[in-house]
Motif scaffolding. Structure first.
Motif, mmCIF file in Angstrom:
data_model
loop_
_atom_site.group_PDB
_atom_site.id
_atom_site.type_symbol
_atom_site.label_atom_id
_atom_site.label_comp_id
_atom_site.label_asym_id
_atom_site.label_seq_id
_atom_site.Cartn_x
_atom_site.Cartn_y
_atom_site.Cartn_z
ATOM 1 N N PRO A 30 1.099 -0.902 0.638
ATOM 2 C CA PRO A 30 -0.061 -0.705 -0.009
ATOM 3 C C PRO A 30 0.951 1.118 -0.163
ATOM 4 N N SER B 154 0.558 5.952 0.447
ATOM 5 C CA SER B 154 0.512 6.325 0.811
ATOM 6 C C SER B 154 0.588 8.353 0.140
ATOM 7 N N ASN C 33 -9.014 10.260 -0.336
ATOM 8 C CA ASN C 33 -8.915 10.321 1.026
ATOM 9 C C ASN C 33 -7.718 10.597 1.817
ATOM 10 N N GLU D 56 -6.362 12.628 5.861
ATOM 11 C CA GLU D 56 -5.702 12.232 6.931
ATOM 12 C C GLU D 56 -5.098 13.543 7.677
ATOM 13 N N ARG E 182 2.658 4.875 8.347
ATOM 14 C CA ARG E 182 2.953 3.401 9.123
ATOM 15 C C ARG E 182 2.104 2.597 8.629
ATOM 16 N N ASN E 183 0.764 2.744 9.892
ATOM 17 C CA ASN E 183 -0.115 1.941 9.922
ATOM 18 C C ASN E 183 -1.259 1.478 9.054
ATOM 19 N N SER E 184 -1.149 1.777 7.456
ATOM 20 C CA SER E 184 -1.682 1.483 6.493
ATOM 21 C C SER E 184 -1.436 1.329 5.414
ATOM 22 N N ALA E 185 0.260 1.825 5.369
ATOM 23 C CA ALA E 185 0.815 1.734 4.102
ATOM 24 C C ALA E 185 2.136 1.858 4.197
ATOM 25 N N THR E 186 3.144 1.038 3.552
ATOM 26 C CA THR E 186 4.853 1.242 3.151
ATOM 27 C C THR E 186 5.207 1.789 2.485
#
Length: 593
Positions: free
Chosen positions: A261, A263, A316, A318, A358-362
């Motif tokens: 994933p 971002s 999206n 944040e 880092r919680n949702s993407a690398t």
């Protein structure tokens, strides 16, 4: 994106050497949490270690070090155009067993040797052993770090300096030139580090190690300063804008390749918005965006503007608030991230942002490099508008400086100090030169270091940013902070073909028709102008908490007490704030000796 540690000794390896290699490799595990591996060649005295962050072909078959025939490689980074290079190699009969970019790289070297570096579009540092010599290579812009140390036993290298500093018990013992450079620039230009025998490998370098000794060091690529033609400058044409737009689209296309994933780091500025807009409009990506906001601080909060941009692009979004790390803790974090002398506090909010991502993407996309590419910094505009007087002989500069002081134009007055070669350093330190003048060896260091900058000041400054400031300060701020949490950050503006396309233009046409006019014209093809701020604000961390946390004067051998006391008194004033942070960094590094 990974971490590497290795060495080439003047003797055979023994079991203790391998244990040392594995211990130091483990200290880099934050850079590569997805696996570790090593290769050792006892009779040749060679150890190559690798910590893996799996991005392309995440299977175990793509683990490193990777060997093909007599070649073994440990690769940190990405080869973005690996798909195109693989097709070329396959036509030559090369067989592949993985889908990784590293296998493409090692086969490219097998087929073309060092000449393959001309074809690579990527960010990388790698160690490649061919059975006889170890080759160390860094990417053109210095996106991926590599440090090395020549020791009596051999040559040691690592992705971060801390591994080598700890292994050899190195002390921070900067020379007078190192101190002058750091207090003036906020970093020590490569290859120096302030630690004895520890070097940072310069961008675009190829180093050959034979039997534990460095036998050749070359720069296979450096940016070329564009030439300012004669005649009157003309606005950039739409066809020229098309060429640059296409080059940027192509650069982003290959940087969207990922098996994990992604971002986007989004501010409300031109650069990150342009990356987000092209990703959304040209490639229909649904990559989420993230913004750091600074509520209730002296720094402009861009989160509301960034949210409006993300909404328009259908991304999206944040917002995280950059108040997680402050005061003395922020200074500790800064030293921990860099390991060397660097005052760029952008690393702190970047760490907060990377931790959230880092919680949702690398992988994350960044707009870094856009200011250097498109002459976007305020200083370029200032140098362009005042180019005639800034480029004048020293005697005329002195007269102009007197008039500037009389009329209270201090930026112009300080920019006219010394010879024209000093213009960049003068502008960076407006308002604190009365303090810096007392730094030992300052004149001798600067006269030597800046001696080659003879071009028009806006061109010379941009070249200095590309070759020194970007790899020495700005890139490390993002690279170290993101890799502390194993997040890979990609920068589409740092592409040789894109830089070449921009440099085909008359530099006056790029800088002289409005700040970052070329980038804005491209962006206007994707985003309404009212969503983009007219004034560049920059991505700045609030220094207040760091400065206010230090109530005791720093103790810095080699720097006079009067300078330290004066910097303490001026720590809340203009550029005095930045100088005081530099003092704090030096104080902490020397206290650790």
């Amino acid at each position: 994106m990974c971490g590497i540690f290795g060495f080439s000794l003047v003797r055979d390896l023994n079991a203790s050497d391998i244990d040392i290699g594995l211990q130091q490799l483990n200290s880099l595990s934050h850079r590569g949490p997805d696996g570790q591996g090593h290769a050792s060649f006892d009779e040749q005295g060679v150890f190559i270690g690798h910590c893996r962050l799996a991005i392309i072909d995440t299977s175990k078959r793509a683990s490193q070090p990777m060997s093909r025939d007599r070649f073994t490689i440990a690769h940190n980074g990405e080869i973005y155009n690996f798909v195109e290079l693989r097709e070329i190699l396959e036509k030559k009969g090369v067989k592949f067993t993985t889908d990784s970019d590293t296998e493409v790289l090692i086969n490219a070297w097998r087929n073309n040797g060092v000449d393959c570096l001309k074809e690579l579009d990527g960010m990388f540092s790698f160690a490649l052993f061919d059975g006889e010599v170890t080759n160390l290579v860094t990417d053109p812009f210095g996106e991926k770090p590599l440090y090395l140390l020549q020791h009596d036993e051999g040559v040691y290298y690592a992705s971060e300096p801390a591994a080598l500093i700890k292994l050899f018990g190195l002390k921070f013992e900067p020379t007078e030139f190192d101190l002058a450079a750091f207090l003036t620039l906020g970093f020590i230009p490569a290859p120096e580090t302030g630690f004895k025998n520890l070097q940072q490998v310069e961008p675009g370098s190829h180093i050959v190690i034979t039997d534990g000794k460095i036998t050749r060091t070359t720069r296979y690529w450096t940016p070329v300063e564009p030439v300012v033609p004669g005649g009157r400058p003309k606005p950039v044409s739409e066809s020229q804008i098309d060429i640059i737009n296409e080059a940027l689209i192509e650069s982003l296309k290959v940087r969207l390749r990922s098996d994990v994933p992604m971002s986007i780091f989004l501010s409300s500025g031109v650069d990150s918005t342009l990356i987000a807009a092209i990703a959304a409009k040209e490639f229909s990506t649904d990559i989420p965006a993230i913004t750091v906001g600074f509520a209730e601080t002296s720094v402009h909060d861009e989160s509301a503007s960034a949210s409006a941009i993300a909404k328009y692009l259908g991304l999206n979004h944040e917002v995280i608030h950059g108040d997680r790390t402050g005061g003395a803790d922020a200074l500790d974090l800064l030293l921990s991230l860099y390991g060397c002398a660097n005052d760029n506090v952008t690393a702190i909010p970047s760490f907060d942002m990377a931790s959230a991502v880092r919680n949702s993407a690398t992988v994350a996309l960044s707009g870094m490099g856009g200011d250097e590419l498109f002459y976007g910094y305020n200083k370029y505009q200032f140098f362009y508008e005042h180019n005639s007087i800034l480029s004048s002989p020293r005697s005329l500069r002195a007269v102009a400086r007197w008039f500037s002081k009389v009329s209270h134009r201090m930026t112009a007055a300080d920019s006219l100090r010394r010879s024209r070669q000093w213009t960049y350093a003068n502008y960076k330190n407006v308002g604190i030169w009365d303090l810096l003048e007392s730094v030992s060896s300052l004149d001798k260091w600067g006269d030597e270091f800046f001696s080659g900058y003879e071009q028009s000041q806006y061109v010379a400054a941009r070249h200095f940013d590309l070759t020194h400031v970007l790899p020495g300060s700005y890139i490390p701020a993002i690279e170290r902070s993101s890799m502390r949490v194993a997040l890979e950050v990609r920068t589409p503006f740092l592409n040789r073909n894109l830089l070449s396309a921009v440099d085909q233009l008359d530099p006056r046409s790029v800088v002289g028709f409005g700040q970052k006019s070329v980038a804005r014209r491209i962006l206007n093809r994707y985003v309404p102008d009212h969503l983009i701020p007219a004034v560049k604000r920059g991505f700045i961390y609030p220094l207040d908490q760091i400065i206010e946390s230090q109530m005791i004067s720093p103790q810095i051998p080699g720097i006079g007490n009067d300078l330290i006391i004066d910097s303490m008194d001026r720590r809340q004033q203009g550029k005095g704030r930045e100088l005081f942070v530099r003092m704090l960094v030096l104080d902490r590094l020397m206290a650790a000796n």
